[in-house]
Motif scaffolding. Sequence first.
Motif, PDB file in Angstrom:
ATOM      1  N   THR A  18       1.482   7.543   1.813  1.00  0.00           N
ATOM      2  CA  THR A  18       2.252   6.503   2.517  1.00  0.00           C
ATOM      3  C   THR A  18       2.625   6.965   3.928  1.00  0.00           C
ATOM      4  O   THR A  18       2.597   6.170   4.867  1.00  0.00           O
ATOM      5  CB  THR A  18       3.522   6.090   1.740  1.00  0.00           C
ATOM      6  OG1 THR A  18       4.300   7.245   1.435  1.00  0.00           O
ATOM      7  CG2 THR A  18       3.172   5.350   0.464  1.00  0.00           C
ATOM      8  N   THR A 137       0.116   4.665  -5.205  1.00  0.00           N
ATOM      9  CA  THR A 137       0.249   5.023  -6.624  1.00  0.00           C
ATOM     10  C   THR A 137      -0.904   5.929  -7.052  1.00  0.00           C
ATOM     11  O   THR A 137      -2.024   5.803  -6.552  1.00  0.00           O
ATOM     12  CB  THR A 137       0.230   3.759  -7.509  1.00  0.00           C
ATOM     13  OG1 THR A 137      -0.959   3.011  -7.244  1.00  0.00           O
ATOM     14  CG2 THR A 137       1.437   2.885  -7.260  1.00  0.00           C
ATOM     15  N   GLY A 138      -0.608   6.806  -8.003  1.00  0.00           N
ATOM     16  CA  GLY A 138      -1.658   7.655  -8.566  1.00  0.00           C
ATOM     17  C   GLY A 138      -2.618   6.851  -9.421  1.00  0.00           C
ATOM     18  O   GLY A 138      -3.827   7.064  -9.406  1.00  0.00           O
ATOM     19  N   TYR A 141      -2.542  -0.374 -10.270  1.00  0.00           N
ATOM     20  CA  TYR A 141      -1.577  -1.358 -10.792  1.00  0.00           C
ATOM     21  C   TYR A 141      -1.767  -2.758 -10.231  1.00  0.00           C
ATOM     22  O   TYR A 141      -1.051  -3.675 -10.622  1.00  0.00           O
ATOM     23  CB  TYR A 141      -0.139  -0.908 -10.467  1.00  0.00           C
ATOM     24  CG  TYR A 141       0.238   0.410 -11.095  1.00  0.00           C
ATOM     25  CD1 TYR A 141       0.897   0.467 -12.319  1.00  0.00           C
ATOM     26  CD2 TYR A 141      -0.101   1.609 -10.466  1.00  0.00           C
ATOM     27  CE1 TYR A 141       1.231   1.675 -12.900  1.00  0.00           C
ATOM     28  CE2 TYR A 141       0.225   2.838 -11.036  1.00  0.00           C
ATOM     29  CZ  TYR A 141       0.890   2.857 -12.255  1.00  0.00           C
ATOM     30  OH  TYR A 141       1.212   4.059 -12.819  1.00  0.00           O
TER      31      TYR A 141
HETATM   32  C1  LIG Z   1       7.653  12.586  -9.022  1.00  0.00           C
HETATM   33  C2  LIG Z   1       6.400  11.763  -9.013  1.00  0.00           C
HETATM   34  C3  LIG Z   1       6.269  10.745  -9.938  1.00  0.00           C
HETATM   35  C4  LIG Z   1       5.114   9.958  -9.952  1.00  0.00           C
HETATM   36  N1  LIG Z   1       5.029   8.921 -10.817  1.00  0.00           N
HETATM   37  C5  LIG Z   1       3.918   8.133 -10.803  1.00  0.00           C
HETATM   38  C6  LIG Z   1       3.804   7.006 -11.672  1.00  0.00           C
HETATM   39  O1  LIG Z   1       4.694   6.674 -12.432  1.00  0.00           O
HETATM   40  N2  LIG Z   1       2.669   6.271 -11.610  1.00  0.00           N
HETATM   41  C7  LIG Z   1       1.633   6.567 -10.768  1.00  0.00           C
HETATM   42  O2  LIG Z   1       0.648   5.850 -10.742  1.00  0.00           O
HETATM   43  N3  LIG Z   1       1.731   7.615  -9.914  1.00  0.00           N
HETATM   44  C8  LIG Z   1       2.835   8.397  -9.929  1.00  0.00           C
HETATM   45  N4  LIG Z   1       2.934   9.454  -9.067  1.00  0.00           N
HETATM   46  C9  LIG Z   1       1.860   9.665  -8.102  1.00  0.00           C
HETATM   47  C10 LIG Z   1       2.211   9.074  -6.751  1.00  0.00           C
HETATM   48  O3  LIG Z   1       2.497   7.694  -6.840  1.00  0.00           O
HETATM   49  C11 LIG Z   1       1.046   9.285  -5.797  1.00  0.00           C
HETATM   50  O4  LIG Z   1       0.893  10.687  -5.624  1.00  0.00           O
HETATM   51  C12 LIG Z   1       1.281   8.656  -4.448  1.00  0.00           C
HETATM   52  O5  LIG Z   1       0.287   9.101  -3.592  1.00  0.00           O
HETATM   53  C13 LIG Z   1       2.595   9.031  -3.877  1.00  0.00           C
HETATM   54  O6  LIG Z   1       2.721   8.531  -2.558  1.00  0.00           O
HETATM   55  P1  LIG Z   1       2.854   9.593  -1.388  1.00  0.00           P
HETATM   56  O7  LIG Z   1       1.539  10.316  -1.332  1.00  0.00           O
HETATM   57  O8  LIG Z   1       3.110   8.802  -0.156  1.00  0.00           O
HETATM   58  O9  LIG Z   1       3.986  10.499  -1.725  1.00  0.00           O
HETATM   59  C14 LIG Z   1       4.067  10.242  -9.032  1.00  0.00           C
HETATM   60  C15 LIG Z   1       4.222  11.291  -8.126  1.00  0.00           C
HETATM   61  C16 LIG Z   1       5.368  12.036  -8.102  1.00  0.00           C
HETATM   62  C17 LIG Z   1       5.499  13.137  -7.092  1.00  0.00           C
END
Ligand SMILES: Cc1cc2nc3c(=O)[nH]c(=O)nc-3n(C[C@H](O)[C@H](O)[C@H](O)COP(=O)(O)O)c2cc1C
Length: 196
Positions: A18, A137-138, A141
């Motif tokens: 993000t 999101t990982g 969805y």
């Molecule tokens: C603490 C934590 C919880 C997460 N929970 C989820 C989740 O519930 N579902 C999912 O699809 N991804 C989950 N992820 C993965 C993040 O959504 C994914 O790495 C995303 O790239 C995060 O955005 P960012 O890279 O801007 O931080 C989680 C990641 C972290 C660090």
Amino acid sequence: MTTILYVKSSILGEHSATNAIVDALHAHWAQKHAGASHVVRNLGTEGLPHLDMGTLGAMRSESAEQQATAAAGQKALQELLSADTLVLAAPMYNFGIPSGLKAWLDHVIHPGKTFQYGANGPEGLLKGKKAILVLATGGAYSEGPAKAMDFVEPYLRTVLGFIGITDITVVRAEALAMGDAGAASKAKALETVRAL
Ligand SMILES: Cc1cc2nc3c(=O)[nH]c(=O)nc-3n(C[C@H](O)[C@H](O)[C@H](O)COP(=O)(O)O)c2cc1C
């Protein structure tokens, strides 16, 4: 002068999807809207303390810490009130938004400033502002059975709608933990913001 507020909420710094997408949009709009004021608030590095009862009553508080928290919340609120466009980044953490973003929302969703209750119920006071939601999101969805587990986009649409912001564009990078699909989704999100 037009003001654009970019709110980041990832804890992952330079590894954040993000943050990368918001930075790309910021760089693009800095050129496209050179006369605008561009304000960045990074809740991942400079978060607001959670609200507590003392902070809510900090105007009357003797505590310097509570007064500082209330002042930080007021500053965040002013940034939002001054913005014409809000770019709001929300990674999904455990199916919802990061706690730092929730703390920011608790400070800026403020009776008498961003919403009020009248005879007809609640009324949002920030009408006319636009929002761009940058979501990551990982997993995936946007469609299929997992869609019901996304508490990020529906929640943010609800809270922004509550304060009067209904002109919302969503940019989503998903499947980021799923190899090539994630790389393609992130590339598409970057392409999308560079065309805004
Ligand atoms: C603490 C934590 C919880 C997460 N929970 C989820 C989740 O519930 N579902 C999912 O699809 N991804 C989950 N992820 C993965 C993040 O959504 C994914 O790495 C995303 O790239 C995060 O955005 P960012 O890279 O801007 O931080 C989680 C990641 C972290 C660090």
